[in-house]
Design an enzyme around this catalytic site. Structure first.
Site, PDB file in Angstrom:
ATOM      1  N   SER A   1      41.206 -16.108   3.504  1.00 42.12           N
ATOM      2  CA  SER A   1      41.696 -15.908   2.152  1.00 42.12           C
ATOM      3  C   SER A   1      40.938 -14.738   1.536  1.00 42.12           C
ATOM      4  O   SER A   1      40.507 -13.835   2.245  1.00 42.12           O
ATOM      5  CB  SER A   1      41.533 -17.192   1.333  1.00 42.12           C
ATOM      6  OG  SER A   1      42.057 -17.030   0.039  1.00 42.12           O
TER       7      SER A   1
ATOM      8  N   LYS B   1      46.886 -14.845  -1.152  1.00 43.33           N
ATOM      9  CA  LYS B   1      45.582 -15.397  -0.760  1.00 43.33           C
ATOM     10  C   LYS B   1      45.325 -16.749  -1.420  1.00 43.33           C
ATOM     11  O   LYS B   1      44.651 -17.607  -0.846  1.00 43.33           O
ATOM     12  CB  LYS B   1      44.476 -14.409  -1.093  1.00 43.33           C
ATOM     13  CG  LYS B   1      44.545 -13.095  -0.318  1.00 43.33           C
ATOM     14  CD  LYS B   1      44.194 -13.265   1.150  1.00 43.33           C
ATOM     15  CE  LYS B   1      45.348 -13.337   2.097  1.00 43.33           C
ATOM     16  NZ  LYS B   1      44.917 -13.480   3.506  1.00 43.33           N
TER      17      LYS B   1
ATOM     18  N   ILE C   1      38.237  -7.549  11.580  1.00 44.04           N
ATOM     19  CA  ILE C   1      37.521  -8.823  11.597  1.00 44.04           C
ATOM     20  C   ILE C   1      37.958  -9.661  12.794  1.00 44.04           C
ATOM     21  O   ILE C   1      37.129 -10.257  13.499  1.00 44.04           O
ATOM     22  CB  ILE C   1      37.773  -9.592  10.288  1.00 44.04           C
ATOM     23  CG1 ILE C   1      37.150  -8.850   9.104  1.00 44.04           C
ATOM     24  CG2 ILE C   1      37.220 -11.014  10.372  1.00 44.04           C
ATOM     25  CD1 ILE C   1      37.553  -9.419   7.749  1.00 44.04           C
TER      26      ILE C   1
ATOM     27  N   TYR D   1      48.895  -9.569  -3.756  1.00 41.87           N
ATOM     28  CA  TYR D   1      47.986  -9.897  -2.660  1.00 41.87           C
ATOM     29  C   TYR D   1      47.191 -11.164  -3.000  1.00 41.87           C
ATOM     30  O   TYR D   1      47.074 -12.079  -2.182  1.00 41.87           O
ATOM     31  CB  TYR D   1      47.040  -8.723  -2.412  1.00 41.87           C
ATOM     32  CG  TYR D   1      45.965  -9.000  -1.390  1.00 41.87           C
ATOM     33  CD1 TYR D   1      46.269  -9.113  -0.030  1.00 41.87           C
ATOM     34  CD2 TYR D   1      44.629  -9.147  -1.778  1.00 41.87           C
ATOM     35  CE1 TYR D   1      45.285  -9.365   0.901  1.00 41.87           C
ATOM     36  CE2 TYR D   1      43.637  -9.391  -0.841  1.00 41.87           C
ATOM     37  CZ  TYR D   1      43.966  -9.500   0.495  1.00 41.87           C
ATOM     38  OH  TYR D   1      42.990  -9.756   1.418  1.00 41.87           O
TER      39      TYR D   1
ATOM     40  N   VAL E   1      34.982  -5.917   3.374  1.00 41.78           N
ATOM     41  CA  VAL E   1      34.722  -5.425   4.726  1.00 41.78           C
ATOM     42  C   VAL E   1      35.396  -4.074   4.955  1.00 41.78           C
ATOM     43  O   VAL E   1      36.544  -3.869   4.569  1.00 41.78           O
ATOM     44  CB  VAL E   1      35.228  -6.440   5.779  1.00 41.78           C
ATOM     45  CG1 VAL E   1      34.849  -5.988   7.186  1.00 41.78           C
ATOM     46  CG2 VAL E   1      34.672  -7.832   5.499  1.00 41.78           C
TER      47      VAL E   1
ATOM     48  N   ASN F   1      43.904 -14.932  10.867  1.00 42.74           N
ATOM     49  CA  ASN F   1      43.212 -13.769  10.303  1.00 42.74           C
ATOM     50  C   ASN F   1      44.157 -12.667   9.847  1.00 42.74           C
ATOM     51  O   ASN F   1      43.915 -12.019   8.840  1.00 42.74           O
ATOM     52  CB  ASN F   1      42.246 -13.211  11.353  1.00 42.74           C
ATOM     53  CG  ASN F   1      41.782 -11.809  11.026  1.00 42.74           C
ATOM     54  OD1 ASN F   1      40.994 -11.568  10.116  1.00 42.74           O
ATOM     55  ND2 ASN F   1      42.307 -10.834  11.785  1.00 42.74           N
TER      56      ASN F   1
END
Length: 329
Positions: free
Chosen positions: A165, A205, A34, A201, A236, A112
């Site tokens: 996030s 976030k 990304i 995780y 993604v 990012n």
């Protein structure tokens, strides 16, 4: 993969001319990520962009691929390497200070870079590596650049600070604790297991959203003309997610977005004129693809301003007591 889309896909070439603006995008060296796609599109719109990687070779490789893909639309002068290992918080502090000393402005920061779900491992300072890279590093970097944001905002109001996030933050219940290093090192029942790793995780976030919201609160109190936003890019298919699922499970990514699609939400927040024109709508927002403030997608914990303030204070304390650095707004 969560593919909830709140807005139709858009053409990033329609974003405004960014000539004269300076951007820094962490984790931006790989075309399959990304960050690289955010950096590429910002540069295509005319911005000077710092491409981040852990090593100079990787940062330069990212720059080379951007230049090669641009077919002459991006100049060599627009792209600069930004090299730091984000797991080394003292190095992050030092590199931020060096950046402030050499650059005259910084209009856009996209936090990012992140690690995906993993087991509970502690770094040299006794901090969960998930929290070190995903929360503490953006905290140290952003605050290390604060004086430059202030300077830029005085002359060019509309500085953007974007922290990526994830919808995984909803895995964390509203009774979550953020009051100590022990709390931040929560093992969620086991040090290494699929469910616990995903929650770890999600916890990091959630920290990203709480950080973005408290940062906006502090920016507003200080009268700094800037916007802080947390963004879920969507599910993604990046090089990171490919490595995470493994070759035997690639089919789980069949419906995922491309890295460019994943870049669209952070890009919109980073560059679209309407974000600054309607800043009361966007400030401290949690944004879903492809660029929509979505409070209905925030968890109860993510909306807790007291939790955000407590996390900020705990982060400062851990940095002072465990890492040996003072990082204040």
């Amino acid at each position: 993969m969560n593919l909830a889309i709140r807005r139709n896909e858009y053409d990033p070439s329609l974003l405004p001319d960014l000539t004269g603006k300076v951007a820094l995008v962490t984790g931006s060296n790989s075309p399959l990520g990304i960050g690289w796609n955010v950096a590429n599109q910002l540069a295509l719109q005319g911005a000077k962009v710092y491409v981040h990687a852990r090593t100079l070779d990787k940062a330069q490789a990212g720059i080379t691929t951007i230049l090669a893909s641009s077919q002459g639309r991006i100049s060599v002068e627009q792209l600069k390497p930004f090299v730091v290992e984000l797991s080394n918080l003292r190095a992050v502090r030092d590199v931020a200070a060096a950046f402030v000393a050499k650059e005259s402005r910084l209009d856009i920061l996209v936090n990012n870079a992140a690690v995906l779900a993993c087991g509970l491992e502690l770094d040299d300072h006794g901090i969960s590596t998930s929290m070190t890279v995903n929360h503490f590093a953006p905290f140290v970097l952003t605050l290390g650049l604060l004086s430059l944001f202030k300077k830029t905002a005085q002359n060019h109001p509309g500085v953007r600070i974007i922290t990526l996030s994830s919808v995984a933050h909803v895995l964390i219940t509203p009774d979550v604790k953020v009051d100590s290093l022990q709390s931040l090192n929560n093992d969620f029942g086991e040090r290494d297991g699929t469910e616990a790793n995903l929650k770890r995780y999600g916890y990091s976030k959630l920290a990203n959203i709480l950080f973005a919201k408290e940062l906006q609160h502090k920016l507003d109190e200080a009268g700094i003309q800037a916007i802080s936003v947390a963004v879920h890019p969507g599910g993604v298919k990046t090089d990171g997610s490919i490595n995470f699922v493994g070759p035997e499970n690639l089919s789980t990514l069949d419906d995922a977005q491309t890295p460019l699609q994943g870049a669209l939400a952070p890009l919109f927040v980073a560059a679209a004129e309407e974000v600054w024109e309607e800043r009361s709508k966007w400030a401290a927002a949690y944004v879903m693809p492809y660029g929509v403030p979505s409070p209905e997608d925030e968890s109860e914990a993510a909306k807790d301003s007291k939790l955000a303030k407590e996390l900020w204070e705990t982060t400062e304390d851990v940095l002072t007591e465990n890492v040996g650095i003072s990082v204040k707004f």
